[in-house]
Motif scaffolding. Structure first.
Motif, short mmCIF file in Angstrom:
data_model
loop_
_atom_site.label_atom_id
_atom_site.label_comp_id
_atom_site.label_asym_id
_atom_site.label_seq_id
_atom_site.Cartn_x
_atom_site.Cartn_y
_atom_site.Cartn_z
N ALA A 69 0.82 -1.22 0.00
CA ALA A 69 0.00 0.00 0.00
C ALA A 69 0.85 1.26 0.00
CB ALA A 69 -0.92 0.00 1.22
N TYR A 70 2.07 1.18 -0.55
CA TYR A 70 2.98 2.33 -0.49
C TYR A 70 3.69 2.50 -1.83
CZ TYR A 70 5.75 5.76 2.12
OH TYR A 70 6.31 6.92 2.60
N PRO A 71 2.92 2.86 -2.88
CA PRO A 71 3.54 3.03 -4.20
C PRO A 71 4.50 4.22 -4.21
CG PRO A 71 1.28 3.86 -4.20
CD PRO A 71 1.49 3.17 -2.88
N PRO A 72 5.58 4.17 -5.01
CA PRO A 72 5.93 3.07 -5.91
C PRO A 72 6.77 1.96 -5.27
CG PRO A 72 7.43 4.88 -6.26
CD PRO A 72 6.46 5.34 -5.20
N TYR A 73 6.98 2.05 -3.95
CA TYR A 73 7.76 1.01 -3.28
C TYR A 73 7.08 -0.35 -3.39
CZ TYR A 73 10.39 4.82 -1.07
OH TYR A 73 11.17 5.93 -0.85
N ASN A 74 5.81 -0.39 -3.00
CA ASN A 74 5.04 -1.63 -3.07
C ASN A 74 3.56 -1.30 -3.15
OD1 ASN A 74 3.89 -1.78 -0.09
ND2 ASN A 74 6.07 -1.27 0.10
N PHE A 75 2.83 -2.07 -3.94
CA PHE A 75 1.39 -1.86 -4.08
C PHE A 75 0.78 -3.11 -4.70
CE2 PHE A 75 3.54 -0.21 -7.83
CZ PHE A 75 2.82 -0.73 -8.90
N ILE A 76 -0.54 -3.17 -4.72
CA ILE A 76 -1.25 -4.28 -5.33
C ILE A 76 -1.73 -3.82 -6.71
CG2 ILE A 76 -3.16 -5.91 -5.12
CD1 ILE A 76 -0.97 -6.21 -2.98
N TRP A 89 0.85 -2.34 7.99
CA TRP A 89 2.10 -1.73 8.46
C TRP A 89 2.24 -1.78 9.98
CZ3 TRP A 89 6.71 -0.11 6.88
CH2 TRP A 89 7.44 0.72 7.73
N ASP A 90 1.15 -1.49 10.71
CA ASP A 90 1.29 -1.34 12.16
C ASP A 90 1.63 -2.64 12.88
OD1 ASP A 90 -1.16 -2.52 11.82
OD2 ASP A 90 -2.31 -1.01 12.89
N SER A 91 1.48 -3.78 12.21
CA SER A 91 1.85 -5.06 12.84
C SER A 91 2.92 -5.79 12.04
CB SER A 91 0.62 -5.95 13.00
OG SER A 91 0.03 -6.25 11.74
N ILE A 92 3.61 -5.08 11.15
CA ILE A 92 4.52 -5.76 10.23
C ILE A 92 5.76 -6.31 10.94
CG2 ILE A 92 5.93 -3.79 9.44
CD1 ILE A 92 5.35 -4.91 6.54
N THR A 144 1.23 5.70 11.15
CA THR A 144 1.60 5.14 12.45
C THR A 144 2.89 4.33 12.36
OG1 THR A 144 -0.73 4.98 13.05
CG2 THR A 144 0.82 3.67 14.34
N GLY A 145 3.77 4.52 13.33
CA GLY A 145 4.97 3.71 13.43
C GLY A 145 6.07 4.04 12.45
N THR A 146 6.01 5.22 11.83
CA THR A 146 7.03 5.61 10.85
C THR A 146 8.01 6.61 11.48
OG1 THR A 146 5.66 7.44 10.03
CG2 THR A 146 5.43 5.29 8.93
N ILE A 147 9.15 6.79 10.80
CA ILE A 147 10.10 7.78 11.28
C ILE A 147 9.53 9.18 11.15
CG2 ILE A 147 12.16 6.39 10.88
CD1 ILE A 147 12.57 7.82 8.23
N PHE A 159 -2.35 7.71 11.26
CA PHE A 159 -3.29 6.86 10.53
C PHE A 159 -2.60 5.55 10.18
CE2 PHE A 159 -4.81 11.16 9.82
CZ PHE A 159 -6.18 11.03 9.96
N PRO A 160 -3.38 4.46 10.07
CA PRO A 160 -2.78 3.16 9.75
C PRO A 160 -2.18 3.07 8.35
CG PRO A 160 -4.97 2.89 10.72
CD PRO A 160 -4.80 4.34 10.40
N THR A 161 -2.74 3.79 7.38
CA THR A 161 -2.28 3.68 6.00
C THR A 161 -1.84 5.03 5.45
OG1 THR A 161 -4.44 4.10 4.96
CG2 THR A 161 -3.96 1.82 5.64
N PRO A 162 -0.94 5.04 4.47
CA PRO A 162 -0.50 6.31 3.90
C PRO A 162 -1.61 7.06 3.17
CG PRO A 162 0.43 4.45 2.70
CD PRO A 162 -0.19 3.89 3.93
N ASP A 163 -2.52 6.34 2.53
CA ASP A 163 -3.62 7.01 1.82
C ASP A 163 -4.48 7.83 2.78
OD1 ASP A 163 -2.83 6.02 -0.60
OD2 ASP A 163 -4.29 4.39 -0.65
#
Length: 239
Positions: free
Chosen positions: A30-37, A69-72, A129-132, A147-151
């Motif tokens: 859920a974090y383009p362009p690093y990773n996404f579906i 992300w929050d439980s990764i 949440t949980g980011t630098i 928030f749990p997601t970047p979007d």
């Protein structure tokens, strides 16, 4: 009967060995362009392409697993997968809990985005949440809205819940460009973290060595820089 039991045991052992050779690659998706579906429902992006190549060079069979992300990190430690490739910056705090390979993405800037160039960066700032970035906002004295997601962080700025969002600039650039002027960069870039690396359990030293060697080989032959330019543009930071 004993022969049947022994055969079954041998098959179970063989299956276990095969399973042990499959490395489960954990990502957020859920974090383009690093990773996404992608439209096919598959993990895609820079880290998918890089991870597949690293597995090929390390002669490993790999499969991809998505996780919030929050439980990764907790789910890596509990054994749900074997690595994390999810745009995760290397920090001393995380390094106390898990291990990291050498960085496969150099240290890059974070940035603020808002709907106005006059946004108050001491006001309410959204971050995942949980980011630098969330940790940095908390240190600045601004009001942190997590928030749990970047979007969701972007939506908080758009709907007025937050004055601005702080995130990786590489993540924000395409969002700003596609907003038709609705969103703008505000203030100076913020250097954070020690680059992005693959997270592993501290006990998986042999696996770490294999991936470290694969990453180094891609740095040595220039293919990692080519992949960085493909996904982040010619102006991105290179090794």
């Amino acid at each position: 009967m004993k022969k049947i039991v022994l055969t079954a045991a041998a098959l179970a052992l063989t299956a276990g060995m095969a399973s042990a050779q499959t490395v489960r690659m954990g990502t957020e998706g859920a974090y383009p362009p690093y990773n996404f579906i992608n439209d096919k429902g598959e993990v895609d992006g820079f880290e998918r392409e890089l991870g597949d190549e690293l597995c090929r060079r390390a002669e490993l069979t790999c499969e991809w697993v998505t996780n919030d992300w929050d439980s990764i990190i907790p789910n890596l430690l509990s054994g749900n997968y074997d690595t994390i490739m999810a745009g995760m910056s290397i920090t001393p705090e995380r390094d106390e809990v898990i291990d990291f390979t050498q960085p496969y993405y150099p240290p890059t800037a974070s940035a603020y985005v808002a709907t106005s160039p006059d946004a108050d960066l001491t006001g309410v700032i959204a971050a995942q949440t949980g980011t630098i970035q969330a940790a940095h906002v908390a240190e600045t004295g601004a009001t942190l809205l997590e928030f749990p997601t970047p979007d969701e962080t972007i939506n908080a700025v758009r709907n007025g819940e937050a004055d601005a969002v702080l995130a990786d600039k590489d993540f924000l650039v395409p969002i700003v460009e596609e907003s038709n002027g609705e969103l703008v960069f505000v203030g100076d870039d913020v250097p954070l973290g020690g680059g992005i690396g693959m997270g592993l359990r501290e006990s998986d030293t042999e696996l770490k060595e294999k991936f470290d060697a694969a990453i180094q080989s891609m740095k040595d032959d220039g293919s990692l820089n080519e992949l960085l330019k493909k996904w982040f543009g010619d102006d991105t930071t290179l090794f």
